[in-house]
Write an enzyme that holds these catalytic residues in place. Structure first.
Site, PDB file in Angstrom:
ATOM      1  N   HIS A 255     -17.030 108.128 -90.057  1.00 46.15           N
ATOM      2  CA  HIS A 255     -15.854 107.928 -89.191  1.00 46.15           C
ATOM      3  C   HIS A 255     -16.105 108.361 -87.760  1.00 46.15           C
ATOM      4  O   HIS A 255     -15.349 108.000 -86.870  1.00 46.15           O
ATOM      5  CB  HIS A 255     -14.660 108.696 -89.774  1.00 46.15           C
ATOM      6  CG  HIS A 255     -14.163 108.091 -91.056  1.00 46.15           C
ATOM      7  ND1 HIS A 255     -13.079 107.251 -91.106  1.00 46.15           N
ATOM      8  CD2 HIS A 255     -14.636 108.166 -92.319  1.00 46.15           C
ATOM      9  CE1 HIS A 255     -12.892 106.842 -92.352  1.00 46.15           C
ATOM     10  NE2 HIS A 255     -13.819 107.392 -93.112  1.00 46.15           N
TER      11      HIS A 255
ATOM     12  N   ASP B 204     -15.723 109.512 -79.432  1.00 43.96           N
ATOM     13  CA  ASP B 204     -14.781 109.313 -80.538  1.00 43.96           C
ATOM     14  C   ASP B 204     -15.271 108.144 -81.380  1.00 43.96           C
ATOM     15  O   ASP B 204     -15.629 107.097 -80.815  1.00 43.96           O
ATOM     16  CB  ASP B 204     -13.389 108.976 -79.973  1.00 43.96           C
ATOM     17  CG  ASP B 204     -12.270 109.597 -80.794  1.00 43.96           C
ATOM     18  OD1 ASP B 204     -12.463 109.760 -82.005  1.00 43.96           O
ATOM     19  OD2 ASP B 204     -11.216 109.913 -80.211  1.00 43.96           O
TER      20      ASP B 204
HETATM   21  P1  ADQ Z   1      -9.433 111.838 -85.631  1.00 44.22           P
HETATM   22  O1  ADQ Z   1     -10.457 112.560 -84.804  1.00 44.22           O
HETATM   23  O2  ADQ Z   1      -8.438 112.693 -86.284  1.00 44.22           O
HETATM   24  O3  ADQ Z   1     -10.112 110.872 -86.708  1.00 44.22           O
HETATM   25  P2  ADQ Z   1      -7.847 109.514 -84.568  1.00 44.22           P
HETATM   26  O4  ADQ Z   1      -8.597 108.283 -84.912  1.00 44.22           O
HETATM   27  O5  ADQ Z   1      -7.180 109.429 -83.241  1.00 44.22           O
HETATM   28  O6  ADQ Z   1      -8.743 110.827 -84.547  1.00 44.22           O
HETATM   29  O7  ADQ Z   1      -6.753 109.725 -85.686  1.00 44.22           O
HETATM   30  C1  ADQ Z   1      -5.800 110.737 -85.577  1.00 44.22           C
HETATM   31  C2  ADQ Z   1      -4.597 110.408 -86.460  1.00 44.22           C
HETATM   32  O8  ADQ Z   1      -3.798 111.594 -86.552  1.00 44.22           O
HETATM   33  C3  ADQ Z   1      -3.732 109.325 -85.857  1.00 44.22           C
HETATM   34  O9  ADQ Z   1      -3.243 108.511 -86.891  1.00 44.22           O
HETATM   35  C4  ADQ Z   1      -2.599 110.095 -85.196  1.00 44.22           C
HETATM   36  O10 ADQ Z   1      -1.359 109.432 -85.164  1.00 44.22           O
HETATM   37  C5  ADQ Z   1      -2.498 111.326 -86.080  1.00 44.22           C
HETATM   38  N1  ADQ Z   1      -2.022 112.462 -85.284  1.00 44.22           N
HETATM   39  C6  ADQ Z   1      -2.646 113.047 -84.269  1.00 44.22           C
HETATM   40  N2  ADQ Z   1      -1.865 114.037 -83.751  1.00 44.22           N
HETATM   41  C7  ADQ Z   1      -0.734 114.053 -84.457  1.00 44.22           C
HETATM   42  C8  ADQ Z   1       0.460 114.829 -84.426  1.00 44.22           C
HETATM   43  N3  ADQ Z   1       0.658 115.805 -83.572  1.00 44.22           N
HETATM   44  N4  ADQ Z   1       1.410 114.570 -85.331  1.00 44.22           N
HETATM   45  C9  ADQ Z   1       1.222 113.572 -86.223  1.00 44.22           C
HETATM   46  N5  ADQ Z   1       0.129 112.808 -86.312  1.00 44.22           N
HETATM   47  C10 ADQ Z   1      -0.839 113.046 -85.440  1.00 44.22           C
HETATM   48  C11 ADQ Z   1     -11.455 110.581 -87.143  1.00 44.22           C
HETATM   49  C12 ADQ Z   1     -12.435 110.191 -86.024  1.00 44.22           C
HETATM   50  C13 ADQ Z   1     -11.878 109.012 -85.247  1.00 44.22           C
HETATM   51  C14 ADQ Z   1     -11.593 107.844 -86.183  1.00 44.22           C
HETATM   52  C15 ADQ Z   1     -10.745 108.302 -87.383  1.00 44.22           C
HETATM   53  C16 ADQ Z   1     -10.599 107.209 -88.430  1.00 44.22           C
HETATM   54  O11 ADQ Z   1     -12.694 111.300 -85.160  1.00 44.22           O
HETATM   55  O12 ADQ Z   1     -12.785 108.602 -84.226  1.00 44.22           O
HETATM   56  O13 ADQ Z   1     -10.891 106.832 -85.475  1.00 44.22           O
HETATM   57  O14 ADQ Z   1     -11.331 109.442 -88.016  1.00 44.22           O
HETATM   58  O15 ADQ Z   1     -11.829 106.709 -88.804  1.00 44.22           O
END
Ligand code: ADQ
Length: 464
Positions: A155, A359
């Site tokens: 990921h 990311d």
């Molecule tokens: P993350 O590093 O966690 O994921 P991201 O892809 O942005 O990053 O996903 C975060 C998720 O958490 C989103 O669905 C977001 O809505 C949710 N989230 C964040 N802050 C929140 C909050 N305060 N309250 C509720 N929900 C919140 C890892 C990798 C990424 C990759 C994903 C999926 O680092 O690059 O895109 O996995 O593969």
């Protein structure tokens, strides 16, 4: 698929129907196919028993939890996974913390987990392993004699060849990955870096069919850009906000940021860029506010404590210098927000600010676009370093190290005419739909089904 599907991820969902993109997608996949989800349950503190433990609702598929001791948590999870592999994959070799105990813990947990999975897996089962916590899992399963299909999906970004030097010698990603049938990565750039690693590896060859030959076996490496559950997110964002007072409080030019509080997400530079925007705006009566939601994560790791302190100081200074009696320019919320509310906050925000230094994909960028009103959409300002930028080229792409450029992009976004906003939104939304997470898991599993690990004659001539 003839046998059952076994999904392995670090965390296992405990709710009957989990909320949120990836976890929801895997839940839906397993609900349709049946099978097993293996992961560690944060509530499950028992010392590691020899077998996996059934937890939660087992109606559509089985959830089996593995236990971690305090030592495992310190060395496998906080140590090797999050203080070695995470920084290496996110180009932060300077934050790597080395300890032999970390490596030992990582190997111990992967070995034990392989044994536990081997007890429940049959040869015609397909095992789908997720993320950097489990690079060596296939090697451990092969040692036990498991001959069935094993897929891996990373990921986070695949590290550059130069950064791999920060890993201990024994941690050979090439050797570990060669024991999978199919390695799935987020972007084409990740695939290029992974192939570069294999090319530099003695004994690995790139075959005519694009696979890697390593020893007497082959492994496929392909990109499968992950996405969100588009229809559910669009429907949620459309519903009016239940709290009318909150909706009124949030009127005006809202710029939104939503990230786990991680150093890879570029939050200090984002705050600086917003401060620069406030300083340089020509119309001083225009009062934009940055709403930054950043729940804590991995707080036991020092690098995460440091970023939290840095941000708190920056937020205090930014508000101290710019706030008025009736205006707080930066609202910084350090906790999780209900996903229904989150979708509506995205919708009312005029700008989505997504500026990581590195990311894998970044689902927030996709959620922000999906939440917009097509008749009056906001603008996504997106770091070129996020995997999402590879295909969402109609976002305002920025360099997350360049404060001036990000501040200018904010000005451009907040002043963008309706037609341009709609054109950019439509182009980005087409990409969001093309990578819907349901389709992502179907595509991956179908490619895994068609993959073949043992050498076949038609792929035998190598291209060097
Ligand atoms: P993350 O590093 O966690 O994921 P991201 O892809 O942005 O990053 O996903 C975060 C998720 O958490 C989103 O669905 C977001 O809505 C949710 N989230 C964040 N802050 C929140 C909050 N305060 N309250 C509720 N929900 C919140 C890892 C990798 C990424 C990759 C994903 C999926 O680092 O690059 O895109 O996995 O593969």
């Amino acid at each position: 698929m003839s046998g059952k599907l076994i999904v392995v991820s670090n965390r296992i969902p405990t709710a009957a129907t989990p909320a949120g993109g990836l976890v929801y997608a895997l839940h839906e996949t397993l609900r349709k196919t049946g099978g097993i989800w293996v992961g560690s349950d944060p509530e499950f503190h028992a010392s590691p028993s020899r077998s996996l433990t059934e937890i939660g609702d087992q109606s559509a598929y089985r959830r089996l939890a593995f236990g971690l001791t305090e030592l495992d948590h310190q060395t496998f999870y906080l140590g090797f996974a999050n203080s070695v592999l995470w920084p290496v994959c996110h180009r932060r070799g300077d934050l790597v913390r080395m300890s032999r105990r970390f490596e030992q813990g990582y190997r111990r947990v992967n070995k034990r987990l392989a044994q536990q999975i081997f007890e429940v897996a049959k040869v015609d089962d397909t095992i789908w392993v997720h993320d950097y916590h489990f690079f060596p899992l296939a090697s451990e399963l092969r040692k036990l004699g498991f001959e069935g299909k094993i897929g891996f999906f990373l990921h986070i970004p695949f590290p550059a060849l130069g950064d791999l030097g920060a890993l201990p010698l024994e941690a050979s990603l090439a050797r570990w990955l060669a024991d999978y049938d199919l390695v799935g990565l987020q972007t084409r750039a990740d695939v290029a870096r992974c192939l570069e690693m294999f090319r530099s590896e003695l004994g690995a060859e790139l075959m005519n069919d694009g696979k890697i030959k390593y020893g007497d076996q082959t492994v496929g490496v392909r990109s499968f850009p992950i996405g969100i559950d588009v229809d559910t997110f669009v429907a949620t964002a459309k519903r009016p906000m239940a709290d009318a007072k909150l909706a009124a409080d949030l009127s005006g030019d809202i710029v939104i940021g939503v990230d786990r509080l991680d150093y890879s997400k570029g939050l200090p530079n984002r705050f600086r860029a917003f401060g620069r925007y406030l300083e340089t705006r020509t119309d001083k009566s225009r009062r934009a506010s940055l709403l930054q939601i950043a729940p804590p994560t991995r707080e036991e790791v020092t690098a995460y404590q440091d970023i939290r302190h840095e941000l708190e100081e920056l937020a205090g200074r930014l508000n101290g210098e710019n706030a008025e009696l009736d205006w707080t320019p930066l609202r910084y919320i350090h906790r999780n927000i209900d996903r229904n509310l989150l979708a509506k906050l995205y919708r009312i925000a005029r700008v989505g600010l997504v500026t990581p230094f590195a990311d894998g994909m970044n689902l927030v960028a996709k959620e922000y676009i999906a939440a917009q009103d097509p008749n009056d959409p906001g603008v996504l300002v997106l770091s070129r370093m996020a995997g999402a930028a590879e295909d969402m080229t109609q976002a305002l792409l920025v360099n997350p190290y360049d404060i001036e450029e990000m501040s200018e992009a904010l000005t451009q976004a907040l002043n963008m005419p309706l037609q341009e906003r709609q054109d950019r939104y439509e182009a980005c939304m087409a990409q969001v739909k093309a990578t819907d997470v349901g389709r992502w898991s179907e595509n991956y599993l179908s490619a895994l089904k068609d993959s073949r690990r043992k050498l076949s004659w038609d792929s035998f001539s190598s291209t060097g």
